[in-house]
Enzyme design. Structure first.
Site: not given
Length: 399
Positions: A94, A136
């Site tokens: 990310y 996640e």
């Protein structure tokens, strides 16, 4: 995030609507130039056909449109989280994506990308990233809590290969380390990855598990795609051509929320081509657990010879007395007199097999799903009772 920053984000909505795909295309090109190692994670076939760029543009636009209340996107975010966990996406990814996305906004918008606007998108992006990372993490935790579960890529042995048709073969897989096969919910999928010499890359693909959980093996059923030299067909072709019993294939743990609904309503399964694979697992689960739900099975393919699992379906009909089956063939032959001609057309099915109170499951290409979703809702079927699994990056906004 301040109200001023939210207003700045909302101010980019017209640009995202008109130029969103151009922005995401620029972003991916930039990211792969600076971080080529990520090509091993992304499906490069979806890069070539622009599906991934379109899916990301749609997601960014949706986030901007709901910046005041992003919780309405929670279902979509969880769906993306499942895709990410099946590809072993980790928090550090990310950071890389965020760096290149913000740089792309600045470079594409030019003078319109003020420092205040970039700062607003930075807050918005990392707010979303933190949400995704948290979701996640929960998924990864659940994977390892499942007996026999794991995270990341794990080698499996190919223990059996069955040719279902000239185009589709089923691959039976067992852990190379001799460990237990984790339980999975019918309708879930796994990711596999292979090294493609033509691209000098590992390439991941996601395949539905085509059999109910059994504790002995995981089964995927792969259709050989034919586009010559195009990445979207390379993995399936490679699997068909080179993988044999005794070879290994790397998998991530089963995931996905396209599951059999646990209620007493009838189940209506509607599939096109290889889209029946997760539905076969659901039907097997129903039979294995002695379910009592009425079942309508509607499937379409080119002809009877390319109808995978046809014999198994006939056997299940004998075991499970509540099934009504309808097959549509584009190429109807004289021996197929009990089947229906053409593409799947729900208007040709007696309405008693499409009840108002039922669980509907659609699986196939996006156009197939959209067509039948619209037909069902036009007949008064509630959209929350229609469940679908789209192959590839999510592009449908239904319901």
């Amino acid at each position: 995030m301040t109200e001023t920053q939210k207003d700045l984000i909302k101010g980019t909505i017209p640009v995202l609507k008109e130029h969103g795909v151009a922005l995401t295309s620029y972003f991916y090109k930039r990211m792969f130039t600076h971080n080529p190692e990520l090509k091993h994670i992304f499906n490069m076939g979806n890069q070539q056909n622009a599906k991934q760029q379109t899916a990301l543009a749609t997601a960014v636009l949706a986030y901007a449109e709901h910046i005041d209340n992003p919780t309405v996107l929670l279902s979509a975010v969880k769906h993306i989280g499942q895709k990410h966990s099946s590809l072993n996406i980790r928090p550090e990814h990310y950071q890389i994506v965020g760096k290149h996305l913000l740089a792309s906004i600045r470079e594409v918008l030019g003078d319109a990308a003020t420092e205040e606007l970039i700062a607003a998108w930075k807050v918005a992006y990392f707010q979303l990233a933190d949400l995704m990372i948290g979701i996640e993490k929960e998924m990864y935790d659940q994977m390892v809590q499942n007996e026999g579960g794991w995270t990341g890529w794990k080698p499996f042995n190919i223990v059996k290969i069955v040719s279902e048709t000239a185009e589709i073969q089923s691959v039976y897989l067992a852990p190379t380390d001799g460990g237990k096969v984790p339980r999975h919910s019918a309708g879930q999928y796994v990711s596999v990855r292979v090294y493609l010499p033509e691209l000098h890359l590992y390439q991941p693909r996601q395949y539905s598990l085509s059999d109910a959980s059994n504790g002995q093996y995981l089964r995927i059923s792969v259709k050989k795609e034919t586009p010559a030299g195009k990445p979207e067909g390379m993995v399936s072709n490679y699997l068909h051509q080179y993988f044999q019993v005794g070879k290994q294939l790397e998998l991530t743990a089963p995931t996905g929320s396209f599951n059999l609904m646990e209620n007493k309503y009838p189940h209506v399964f509607i599939s096109g081509g290889v889209g029946q694979t997760p539905l076969m697992a659901m039907l097997e689960q129903l039979v294995n657990t002695n379910g009592q739900n009425a079942v309508t099975w509607i499937h379409g393919c080119r002809n009877s010879e390319l109808h995978a699992f046809k014999e198994r379906l006939m056997a299940l009909e004998e075991q499970y007395e509540h099934i009504s089956c309808f097959s549509f063939y584009d190429e109807l032959r004289e021996s197929d007199k009990y089947n229906l001609p053409g593409w799947v057309d729900l208007a040709k099915i007696d309405p008693e097999h499409l009840p108002q109170k039922a669980n509907y499951y659609l699986c196939g290409p996006s156009g197939f799903i959209a067509k039948h979703f619209q037909y069902l809702t036009s007949r008064g079927i509630e959209s929350e009772n229609i469940h679908f699994e789209e192959f590839g990056p999510a592009s449908l906004q239904l319901g």
